[in-house]
Scaffold this motif. Structure first.
Motif, mmCIF file in Angstrom:
data_model
loop_
_atom_site.group_PDB
_atom_site.id
_atom_site.type_symbol
_atom_site.label_atom_id
_atom_site.label_comp_id
_atom_site.label_asym_id
_atom_site.label_seq_id
_atom_site.Cartn_x
_atom_site.Cartn_y
_atom_site.Cartn_z
ATOM 1 N N THR A 251 0.837 -1.195 0.000
ATOM 2 C CA THR A 251 0.000 0.000 0.000
ATOM 3 C C THR A 251 0.877 1.253 0.000
ATOM 4 O O THR A 251 0.671 2.175 -0.790
ATOM 5 C CB THR A 251 -0.940 0.010 1.215
ATOM 6 N N TRP A 252 1.872 1.303 0.873
ATOM 7 C CA TRP A 252 2.788 2.443 0.972
ATOM 8 C C TRP A 252 4.217 1.923 1.009
ATOM 9 O O TRP A 252 4.510 0.922 1.664
ATOM 10 C CB TRP A 252 2.524 3.261 2.242
ATOM 11 N N ALA A 253 5.113 2.592 0.273
ATOM 12 C CA ALA A 253 6.517 2.186 0.243
ATOM 13 C C ALA A 253 7.345 3.302 -0.391
ATOM 14 O O ALA A 253 6.804 4.298 -0.885
ATOM 15 C CB ALA A 253 6.683 0.890 -0.546
ATOM 16 N N LYS A 254 8.650 3.131 -0.376
ATOM 17 C CA LYS A 254 9.542 4.108 -0.992
ATOM 18 C C LYS A 254 9.615 3.902 -2.503
ATOM 19 O O LYS A 254 9.509 2.783 -2.998
ATOM 20 C CB LYS A 254 10.954 3.993 -0.411
ATOM 21 N N THR A 255 9.816 4.999 -3.226
ATOM 22 C CA THR A 255 10.150 4.931 -4.635
ATOM 23 C C THR A 255 11.404 5.784 -4.826
ATOM 24 O O THR A 255 12.091 6.114 -3.857
ATOM 25 C CB THR A 255 8.981 5.415 -5.518
ATOM 26 N N THR A 256 11.717 6.152 -6.055
ATOM 27 C CA THR A 256 12.875 6.997 -6.319
ATOM 28 C C THR A 256 12.422 8.292 -6.975
ATOM 29 O O THR A 256 11.364 8.355 -7.600
ATOM 30 C CB THR A 256 13.877 6.301 -7.246
ATOM 31 N N TRP A 257 13.236 9.322 -6.829
ATOM 32 C CA TRP A 257 12.915 10.583 -7.504
ATOM 33 C C TRP A 257 12.983 10.409 -9.018
ATOM 34 O O TRP A 257 12.255 11.067 -9.766
ATOM 35 C CB TRP A 257 13.849 11.687 -7.034
ATOM 36 N N ASN A 264 5.937 11.864 -14.285
ATOM 37 C CA ASN A 264 5.500 13.210 -14.677
ATOM 38 C C ASN A 264 4.024 13.478 -14.340
ATOM 39 O O ASN A 264 3.198 13.713 -15.232
ATOM 40 C CB ASN A 264 5.748 13.418 -16.172
ATOM 41 N N PRO A 265 3.661 13.482 -13.068
ATOM 42 C CA PRO A 265 2.253 13.668 -12.689
ATOM 43 C C PRO A 265 1.733 15.077 -12.980
ATOM 44 O O PRO A 265 2.499 16.042 -13.031
ATOM 45 C CB PRO A 265 2.270 13.403 -11.182
ATOM 46 N N ASP A 266 0.413 15.158 -13.176
ATOM 47 C CA ASP A 266 -0.250 16.457 -13.353
ATOM 48 C C ASP A 266 -0.402 17.174 -12.010
ATOM 49 O O ASP A 266 -0.381 18.402 -11.957
ATOM 50 C CB ASP A 266 -1.646 16.263 -13.948
ATOM 51 N N TYR A 267 -0.591 16.383 -10.949
ATOM 52 C CA TYR A 267 -0.793 16.936 -9.606
ATOM 53 C C TYR A 267 0.007 16.134 -8.599
ATOM 54 O O TYR A 267 0.265 14.942 -8.799
ATOM 55 C CB TYR A 267 -2.273 16.891 -9.199
ATOM 56 N N ILE A 268 0.390 16.795 -7.524
ATOM 57 C CA ILE A 268 1.035 16.118 -6.399
ATOM 58 C C ILE A 268 0.122 16.288 -5.190
ATOM 59 O O ILE A 268 -0.183 17.415 -4.780
ATOM 60 C CB ILE A 268 2.420 16.710 -6.102
ATOM 61 N N ILE A 269 -0.336 15.173 -4.655
ATOM 62 C CA ILE A 269 -1.191 15.166 -3.461
ATOM 63 C C ILE A 269 -0.273 14.972 -2.257
ATOM 64 O O ILE A 269 0.387 13.939 -2.127
ATOM 65 C CB ILE A 269 -2.242 14.045 -3.544
ATOM 66 N N PRO A 294 16.645 20.649 -8.220
ATOM 67 C CA PRO A 294 16.731 20.824 -9.671
ATOM 68 C C PRO A 294 16.403 19.557 -10.454
ATOM 69 O O PRO A 294 15.992 19.625 -11.619
ATOM 70 C CB PRO A 294 18.189 21.254 -9.885
ATOM 71 N N GLN A 295 16.553 18.415 -9.815
ATOM 72 C CA GLN A 295 16.255 17.143 -10.462
ATOM 73 C C GLN A 295 14.772 17.034 -10.839
ATOM 74 O O GLN A 295 14.404 16.313 -11.755
ATOM 75 C CB GLN A 295 16.641 15.986 -9.517
ATOM 76 N N LEU A 296 13.925 17.797 -10.133
ATOM 77 C CA LEU A 296 12.475 17.681 -10.324
ATOM 78 C C LEU A 296 11.882 18.813 -11.165
ATOM 79 O O LEU A 296 10.669 18.855 -11.363
ATOM 80 C CB LEU A 296 11.781 17.659 -8.950
ATOM 81 N N ALA A 297 12.711 19.686 -11.648
ATOM 82 C CA ALA A 297 12.229 20.910 -12.299
ATOM 83 C C ALA A 297 11.366 20.668 -13.527
ATOM 84 O O ALA A 297 10.515 21.495 -13.877
ATOM 85 C CB ALA A 297 13.423 21.792 -12.664
ATOM 86 N N SER A 298 11.545 19.550 -14.201
ATOM 87 C CA SER A 298 10.794 19.292 -15.435
ATOM 88 C C SER A 298 9.406 18.701 -15.198
ATOM 89 O O SER A 298 8.605 18.589 -16.135
ATOM 90 C CB SER A 298 11.587 18.332 -16.330
ATOM 91 N N VAL A 299 9.096 18.341 -13.964
ATOM 92 C CA VAL A 299 7.816 17.687 -13.664
ATOM 93 C C VAL A 299 6.656 18.680 -13.825
ATOM 94 O O VAL A 299 6.689 19.788 -13.276
ATOM 95 C CB VAL A 299 7.826 17.092 -12.237
#
Length: 337
Positions: A251-257, A264-269, A294-299
């Motif tokens: 149900t819940w776990a770690k992922t990577t950046w 590339n989600p449209d929204y972050i909850i 900066p790694q996330l700037a394109s999202v």
């Protein structure tokens, strides 16, 4: 959220007890008759719990009058059905109480900030206990210490089944209704929630689906939702969890950046853990940290400032789900307002 428990078997409806204070015959006006005891059920209600890896048979022979909720979500579930007068205590208040239930909550004794000790719990003479399964492990009060005293335990299925959805949550509410002789209250609540959700879904019918990432926390890697209740309820408003279907049976776990950027989600909850509903410091800090990476700037969600705040209780089993879904739908589709 452990293994799924066996389906509860309900042998018959309960006969609800009506507890009233009666003025005694010709005596003094303030003299009251003794409180009525819980009326026995015509036939017992039984179910099987899986607790700490063990299957345990539970049995109710009378309507509970001294119930204790060991978890915040189950407390709100019970209060939503008007069970406060049948509760001897509550515990583990993780958030501010849901505003519609605040007055009812004041009527229930708080036994502890987290879990009460066994002695404190037994001091209120519980005849029924409920909560997340964790409350009945060595971390709190082991289940066998309660079942050995013939105190039945009820852990809602939606809190154990890794494939749980809103319908499972509704069934749990109906089960509380049967156990407490409040079937009408439970049905009315469930029907009201279904209607409210249907109204929201009707407005979303012709709108595009949305991709979202659920962000709980970050210790170098983001902690997020994969499968289960959160993912399943978001589908009801056309929201796809970008981490679902990744062959992660959790149900819940770690992922990577890196996986987050690729999705590339449209929204972050964002799960907000601010101490009070009146501030959102945790929410703001999480946004600032993501924007500074900066790694996330394109999202897309970050570029368009598409962040939605939720409390964990709003996307986990409980009574807040439908209200939260309506609010999130309006945030993602401003034209619905």
């Amino acid at each position: 959220m452990a293994n799924s428990k066996l389906k509860k078997a309900v042998a018959a409806f309960l006969m609800a007890a009506s507890v009233t204070a009666m003025v005694a015959g010709c005596g003094s006006g303030d003299k009251k008759a003794p409180e009525k005891k819980a009326e026995p059920a015509k036939t017992a209600i039984t179910w099987t719990e899986t607790l700490d890896g063990k299957k345990v048979e539970m049995k109710m022979t009378a309507v509970p009058k001294h119930a204790v909720s060991m978890s915040f979500a189950t407390t709100e579930m019970m209060l939503a059905l008007g069970l406060q007068d049948q509760m001897a205590g509550t515990a583990f208040k993780e958030e501010e109480i849901y505003p519609p239930l605040a007055e009812a909550y004041k009527k229930v004794p708080v036994l502890a900030e987290k879990w009460p000790s066994y002695e404190k719990l037994m001091s209120v003479k519980p005849d029924f206990v409920t909560g997340w399964e964790t409350a009945f492990t060595k971390r709190a009060i082991p289940a066998e210490k309660l079942t050995s005293q013939n105190i039945p335990i009820f852990v809602p299925d939606s809190m154990q089944d890794t494939k749980a959805d809103l319908e499972a949550n509704f069934k749990d509410m109906l089960e509380y209704g049967r156990i407490f002789g409040k079937e009408d209250n439970a049905k009315k609540w469930v029907d009201g929630q279904k209607k409210k959700l249907a109204d929201v879904q009707a407005k979303l019918k012709d709108l595009p689906k949305v991709k979202a990432f659920i962000f709980d926390s970050d210790d170098g890697q983001p902690f997020t939702a994969f499968e289960g209740y959160t993912t399943n309820v978001l589908k009801l408003i056309g929201v796809e969890n970008v981490m679902a279907g990744q062959n992660v049976d959790k149900t819940w776990a770690k992922t990577t950046w890196e996986a987050f950027v690729k999705a590339n989600p449209d929204y972050i909850i964002i799960c907000d853990y601010s101490a009070s509903d009146r501030n959102d410091d945790d929410f703001k800090q999480k946004i600032e940290k993501m924007k500074a990476n900066p790694q996330l700037a394109s999202v897309k969600a970050i570029k368009e400032n598409h962040f939605i705040k939720v409390k964990l209780s709003e996307i986990c089993p409980g009574v807040r789900t439908v209200d939260a879904l309506e609010r999130m739908a309006k945030a993602m589709h401003p034209e619905l307002k």
